[in-house]
Every structure is written in structure tokens, then in C-alpha cells.
Motif scaffolding. Structure first.
Motif, mmCIF file in Angstrom:
data_model
loop_
_atom_site.group_PDB
_atom_site.id
_atom_site.type_symbol
_atom_site.label_atom_id
_atom_site.label_comp_id
_atom_site.label_asym_id
_atom_site.label_seq_id
_atom_site.Cartn_x
_atom_site.Cartn_y
_atom_site.Cartn_z
ATOM 1 N N ALA A 90 16.500 19.379 20.106
ATOM 2 C CA ALA A 90 15.924 18.096 20.254
ATOM 3 C C ALA A 90 16.188 17.557 19.122
ATOM 4 N N HIS A 91 16.537 16.248 18.923
ATOM 5 C CA HIS A 91 16.696 15.172 18.244
ATOM 6 C C HIS A 91 15.856 13.826 18.554
ATOM 7 N N PRO A 92 15.411 13.408 17.769
ATOM 8 C CA PRO A 92 14.489 11.658 17.587
ATOM 9 C C PRO A 92 15.236 11.118 18.241
ATOM 10 N N ILE A 93 14.272 10.391 19.520
ATOM 11 C CA ILE A 93 14.143 9.061 20.609
ATOM 12 C C ILE A 93 14.088 8.236 20.123
ATOM 13 N N HIS A 94 14.968 6.748 19.675
ATOM 14 C CA HIS A 94 14.542 5.976 18.760
ATOM 15 C C HIS A 94 15.124 4.673 20.144
ATOM 16 N N GLY A 120 14.961 23.418 16.390
ATOM 17 C CA GLY A 120 15.282 23.048 15.600
ATOM 18 C C GLY A 120 15.195 21.526 16.341
ATOM 19 N N ILE A 121 15.004 20.414 15.027
ATOM 20 C CA ILE A 121 15.472 19.067 15.030
ATOM 21 C C ILE A 121 15.957 19.253 13.934
ATOM 22 N N THR A 122 17.700 18.351 14.804
ATOM 23 C CA THR A 122 18.409 17.708 14.072
ATOM 24 C C THR A 122 18.510 16.338 14.232
ATOM 25 N N PRO A 123 19.140 15.709 13.564
ATOM 26 C CA PRO A 123 19.477 14.065 13.739
ATOM 27 C C PRO A 123 21.162 13.607 14.206
ATOM 28 N N MET A 124 21.347 14.852 14.748
ATOM 29 C CA MET A 124 22.811 14.656 15.377
ATOM 30 C C MET A 124 22.485 14.751 17.094
ATOM 31 N N ALA A 125 22.486 13.153 17.271
ATOM 32 C CA ALA A 125 22.700 13.225 18.337
ATOM 33 C C ALA A 125 24.137 13.790 19.941
#
Length: 261
Positions: free
Chosen positions: A128-132, A226-231
Motif C-alpha cells: 500500500a502507499h499513502p493517500i494524499h 508493506g508500506i511504500t512511498p512509491m505510487a
């Protein structure tokens, strides 16, 4: 780290028929996805299809394709058949890469496998990656996931979760720090669990949300996240998506040529 990749490639897409064979830079899309999987370091890559035209295109390029049942309801069910047909041992790491993501970053594929190596008590791993962006947060086509403190998935939903009650009640912008995560549709399994998955009955939540990973949680199994900054790069669902990906692929190819020079 040894892992294998299976790419489900169903021919009869309702919005884009023949999608696996759609041309991207002079090669069928399914081969573009396969190339990314090989760049990730996969020990082997298998295309799992339900159409002989896809099988012929893959084999003509020198790669492996297996014909699988046209009755499968999900890509995971297609993986189960591949693992059984090829007789993979229970501890074989298998990554499911969707066949409509020709621009997927190879490092994401590798990271999904690594997450499963790091978490022996998980039967499955995903990313997953963060939603902004507020539009992504409320978009039902963007699947959200909530994780616990230890990094295991609690729930996946098309709804906006977790809901920042006070901020939204005050009509404030979505706070960046509240931890909304976009699920990346990339899964790693051990072959032994794929055989278990085949015996799990579909869950009400899975049918309600139309998210097959909820079957795993429903039956009490753990999914490492796993959290990745990569969209993730955009996938292909519609003719419009295909044109956008073709353009992006052209830009990427030009950048590689310039870098090589």
C-alpha cells in the motif's frame, strides 16, 4: 530471495476485449508485464490464460504460458491451478502480478515477495502507499486498506477508511497525517496457502465489496502489508487507459535511450 511470478491474463475483458494482446510499443501488453516481472528477479514467470491466442503470443516470444479454466472467478483461483499443474512445493513464493499493469515498477514486485519472507506468520503479503488526494480517498475504484500496529491488514474497502470524523465534519481538508492507505493490487503467497485458499468458501464481505482478499481475512488468516512511498503506475482497464499508458511507455522508453547514451 527466490520467488516465482504468475500473471493472470484473461482475454474477455468487458471494457477492453483482447486486453492482454493490446499493442504497447510494438509488443503485446502481457509481454510488457512479463518483462517487468523478469526485471524484478523472478526465478520464473508464467502467464496463466484462458485463451489460446494469448498462449500462442507468449510462447512465440519464448516464454511459458499455461491454459487455465475459463470458469475461474479471480486471478488467485488461476494461480491455484498453476501451482497445482506445475507441482510447486508448499514453500514456493508466488507473486500474483496483474496482467494489465505494463508499467509496474519491478521493485514493487520484489517488495511483495520480501514482505512474505519477513513475516512467517502471514499467509499472504501485499502493498500500500499513502493517500494524499481527497478525490482518491473518496473514489470507490481506489481500494483502501487499514493496518494494525504490527503491519498486518485489518480490512480492505472501497469506502473511505479510516474516516477522519472531526476534520470532515468541520469541512476541513483531508489531514495528511491520519494515515489513509491505497492498496496496491499485488499479492505474494506461499504455494501451500494457495492450495488452502482453494478450499475456502467465498465470504459475504468479499461479495459485498468485490474484493477477493477479504476472503483471507474472513477466514482468520493474516495478510502482511508493506508500506511504500512509491505510487503504482496506472493500469489498463479502458481504451482511454490504454492510450494513456502507451504515451507514458513512449516517454519512459525515450528516457532510457537518453540515459544509455
Amino acid at each position: 530471495m527466490h520467488f516465482r511470478v504468475v500473471i493472470p491474463a484473461r482475454y474477455a475483458s468487458s471494457r477492453l476485449p483482447g486486453k492482454p494482446l493490446a499493442d504497447i510499443g510494438g509488443r503485446p501488453m502481457v509481454l510488457r508485464v512479463l518483462e517487468r516481472a523478469l526485471q524484478a528477479g523472478a526465478e520464473s514467470v508464467v502467464i496463466a490464460t484462458d485463451d489460446v491466442r494469448v498462449q500462442q503470443a507468449v510462447e512465440a516470444a519464448g516464454h511459458q504460458a499455461l491454459m487455465t479454466s475459463p470458469d475461474h472467478q479471480s486471478g488467485t483461483e488461476r494461480l491455484v491451478e498453476v501451482a497445482e499443474t506445475l507441482g510447486w512445493p508448499d514453500d514456493t513464493l508466488v507473486v500474483n502480478v496483474q496482467g494489465d499493469e505494463p508499467l509496474i515498477d519491478p521493485m514493487l514486485i520484489r517488495e511483495a515477495a520480501r514482505q512474505l519472507v519477513l513475516h512467517d506468520d502471514a499467509v499472504m503479503a501485499t502493498l500500500a502507499h499513502p493517500i494524499h488526494d481527497h478525490a482518491d480517498f473518496i473514489n470507490p475504484n481506489v481500494v483502501k486498506v487499514v493496518a494494525d500496529e504490527a503491519g498486518y491488514a485489518l480490512y480492505f474497502s472501497r469506502a473511505p477508511i479510516p474516516w477522519p470524523r472531526d476534520a470532515f465534519a468541520a469541512k476541513q481538508a483531508m489531514p495528511h497525517e491520519f494515515g489513509a492507505l491505497r492498496h496496491i493490487g499485488l499479492y505474494a503467497y506461499r504455494a501451500g496457502f494457495l492450495r488452502t485458499y482453494a478450499s475456502l468458501v467465498s465470504s459475504p464481505l468479499e461479495r459485498f465489496e468485490m474484493l477477493e482478499q477479504l476472503r483471507v481475512l474472513w477466514h482468520g488468516h493474516r495478510i502482511s502489508l508493506g508500506i511504500t512511498p512509491m505510487a503504482p503506475a496506472p493500469g489498463v482497464d479502458t481504451p482511454e487507459d490504454l492510450e494513456r499508458v502507451r504515451a507514458l511507455f513512449g516517454v519512459e522508453s525515450r528516457e532510457r535511450r537518453v540515459g544509455a547514451a
